[in-house]
Design an enzyme around this catalytic site. Sequence first.
Site, PDB file in Angstrom:
ATOM      1  N   ASN A 131       0.869  -1.182   0.000  1.00  0.00           N
ATOM      2  CA  ASN A 131       0.000   0.000   0.000  1.00  0.00           C
ATOM      3  C   ASN A 131       0.896   1.219   0.000  1.00  0.00           C
ATOM      4  O   ASN A 131       1.756   1.337   0.856  1.00  0.00           O
ATOM      5  CB  ASN A 131      -0.894  -0.013   1.245  1.00  0.00           C
ATOM      6  CG  ASN A 131      -1.606   1.316   1.492  1.00  0.00           C
ATOM      7  OD1 ASN A 131      -1.835   1.700   2.623  1.00  0.00           O
ATOM      8  ND2 ASN A 131      -1.964   2.031   0.440  1.00  0.00           N
ATOM      9  N   GLY A 132       0.674   2.098  -0.966  1.00  0.00           N
ATOM     10  CA  GLY A 132       1.464   3.323  -0.999  1.00  0.00           C
ATOM     11  C   GLY A 132       1.946   3.613  -2.396  1.00  0.00           C
ATOM     12  O   GLY A 132       1.563   2.944  -3.351  1.00  0.00           O
ATOM     13  N   TYR A 271     -10.591  10.951   5.793  1.00  0.00           N
ATOM     14  CA  TYR A 271     -11.445  10.224   4.865  1.00  0.00           C
ATOM     15  C   TYR A 271     -11.165   8.742   4.776  1.00  0.00           C
ATOM     16  O   TYR A 271     -12.081   7.932   4.702  1.00  0.00           O
ATOM     17  CB  TYR A 271     -11.268  10.824   3.456  1.00  0.00           C
ATOM     18  CG  TYR A 271     -11.939  10.016   2.373  1.00  0.00           C
ATOM     19  CD1 TYR A 271     -13.304  10.132   2.143  1.00  0.00           C
ATOM     20  CD2 TYR A 271     -11.205   9.119   1.595  1.00  0.00           C
ATOM     21  CE1 TYR A 271     -13.923   9.380   1.153  1.00  0.00           C
ATOM     22  CE2 TYR A 271     -11.827   8.373   0.611  1.00  0.00           C
ATOM     23  CZ  TYR A 271     -13.180   8.501   0.393  1.00  0.00           C
ATOM     24  OH  TYR A 271     -13.788   7.760  -0.570  1.00  0.00           O
TER      25      TYR A 271
HETATM   26  P1  AMP Z   1     -15.259  15.688  -5.058  1.00  0.00           P
HETATM   27  O1  AMP Z   1     -16.583  15.324  -5.579  1.00  0.00           O
HETATM   28  O2  AMP Z   1     -14.161  15.535  -6.065  1.00  0.00           O
HETATM   29  O3  AMP Z   1     -15.212  17.041  -4.389  1.00  0.00           O
HETATM   30  O4  AMP Z   1     -14.880  14.609  -3.964  1.00  0.00           O
HETATM   31  C1  AMP Z   1     -15.294  14.769  -2.645  1.00  0.00           C
HETATM   32  C2  AMP Z   1     -15.802  13.481  -2.117  1.00  0.00           C
HETATM   33  O5  AMP Z   1     -14.836  12.437  -2.324  1.00  0.00           O
HETATM   34  C3  AMP Z   1     -16.055  13.579  -0.640  1.00  0.00           C
HETATM   35  O6  AMP Z   1     -17.349  13.084  -0.399  1.00  0.00           O
HETATM   36  C4  AMP Z   1     -14.995  12.719  -0.001  1.00  0.00           C
HETATM   37  O7  AMP Z   1     -15.575  11.937   1.010  1.00  0.00           O
HETATM   38  C5  AMP Z   1     -14.437  11.863  -1.099  1.00  0.00           C
HETATM   39  N1  AMP Z   1     -12.963  11.835  -1.113  1.00  0.00           N
HETATM   40  C6  AMP Z   1     -12.114  12.749  -0.667  1.00  0.00           C
HETATM   41  N2  AMP Z   1     -10.833  12.409  -0.881  1.00  0.00           N
HETATM   42  C7  AMP Z   1     -10.850  11.216  -1.478  1.00  0.00           C
HETATM   43  C8  AMP Z   1      -9.832  10.316  -1.941  1.00  0.00           C
HETATM   44  N3  AMP Z   1      -8.548  10.597  -1.823  1.00  0.00           N
HETATM   45  N4  AMP Z   1     -10.229   9.155  -2.505  1.00  0.00           N
HETATM   46  C9  AMP Z   1     -11.515   8.882  -2.633  1.00  0.00           C
HETATM   47  N5  AMP Z   1     -12.505   9.689  -2.223  1.00  0.00           N
HETATM   48  C10 AMP Z   1     -12.198  10.845  -1.644  1.00  0.00           C
END
Ligand code: AMP
Length: 503
Positions: A131-132, A271
């Site tokens: 992982n990474g 998250y």
């Molecule tokens: P966005 O629609 O691009 O603004 O994504 C925001 C949503 O994606 C939020 O509901 C977060 O819970 C989720 N999120 C934030 N960071 C990540 C990440 N690195 N990988 C997957 N989901 C993410």
Amino acid sequence: MSHHIADPVVHREHWREPDDDQLRLECGVCGVWGAPENEASSIVALGLHALQHRGQEACGIASVHNSESFFTERHMGLVGEAFGNADLTNRLPGCAAVGHTRYSTAGGSFLRNVQPMFADLDQGGIAIAHNGNLTNFKHIHAQLVSEGAIFQSTSDSEAILHLIARSRKAKIVERFIDALGRIEGGFALVAQTRFKMIGARDPLGIRPLVLGKLGEAWVLASETCALDTMGATFIRDVEHGEVVVIDEEGLTSIKPFAAQAARPCLFEYVYFARPDSIVNGRSVYEVRKEMGRRLAQEFQIEADIVVPVPDSGVPAALGYAQAAGIPFEMGIIRSHYLGRTFIQPSQASRQKGVRMKHSPNKAVLEGKRVVLIDDSIVRGTTSLKLVRAVRAAGATEVHLRSASPQILYPDFYGIDMPERSQLMAATHSMEEMRAILEVDSLGFLSIDGLYEATGAGPRDNTAPQFTDHYFTGEYPTRLLDREAEEGGREMRGKKVSILTVNA
Ligand code: AMP
């Protein structure tokens, strides 16, 4: 030394057409050593199931039977589809196994990139789950290829196997450590050799790894929620820069790197980790609730209801509602039959996913002033769709709050965070974002508020307690590959603009 020819090595691969978007790696890893005869793979399957939120694109298990033969199965898709309702004792026999669940890929979502990766060394096989993301992968890859290495995949995990295979040290653990000395970035690794399970965390502990026991067996996993599902007891975190070796002799801890202070990834709290996990000794759920409480303190606003974006915003919204004395309501209902929106790697499927995933709950929203809470705003795709849906259901005001600060910089350590040009907060002012997201007000938790919520006190700006470059632009390691692309400019610890963004 006689060359060891491994006995049966059974590899099964299950292909389906992947999504072709190129994103960085987010993954879950787990392993068990010393399980009852032929049960290791079933235990690992349970662990992977609990780590499914860390990656839904592909998964795999490799087992070691009689300290001799290796079996691997690698599938596109979910853990339950691949390994659920199946008797794994014949498919993946043995007392030791390692597993991996994968989000999209450094190098494309091809099955040959799916882990665990396996190699036959002159002392026998090794299966490795990672992982990474390595920040010097391209550098190592170019060097290895120029020396004659043939890569089967485009994944950085294979580079680690090549480094182990080519090490001039005698013993497998020494060769493993030799390889670790060459890689940079964020990594949590679990490997199985014929006689040993090896776990390792990068020198700053950016990626998580915990140690547990299940009866006599030792267990390693990305998160404690996997230990709970496997029925294992949490022993401790694998420390930053620590290598643990588990074999007949028990557990040996090795610290091969120069001592540094730990800097685990703050985004695990925001998250990535499951809320029932304990990360760095703190309950993720409690930290998220505290993020919500602090959010309520930082912005005081009159509203009728607090509504989370489920599931990622739920603990923060609960904390917010409690602190503000405003009722918590499930104003958005989430379908549980889709994966995480983000985990469908192309923007087109992501947008479709958002529409299918959340439905406004009209009975709750109609005529209400709503505080809408999510853990983070990345591109803004999720927020805009939800704000429109909440208004269409009759909300009179929508106040959007992010339980983490503005995401301004991309990640290179294994969290999917797009380039600056796609990060909403990197390319727009607060007022522009408020207008684009069609909300009455917009607020982000402060960086100190987030640090305080973790229990670590305010951010120590001279020696930050966490890896937090997505908010601050301060990268905790050098970024060899990226710096090469940028003409050799040093990025570590600096607030740098990596891309010229047309705001
Ligand atoms: P966005 O629609 O691009 O603004 O994504 C925001 C949503 O994606 C939020 O509901 C977060 O819970 C989720 N999120 C934030 N960071 C990540 C990440 N690195 N990988 C997957 N989901 C993410």
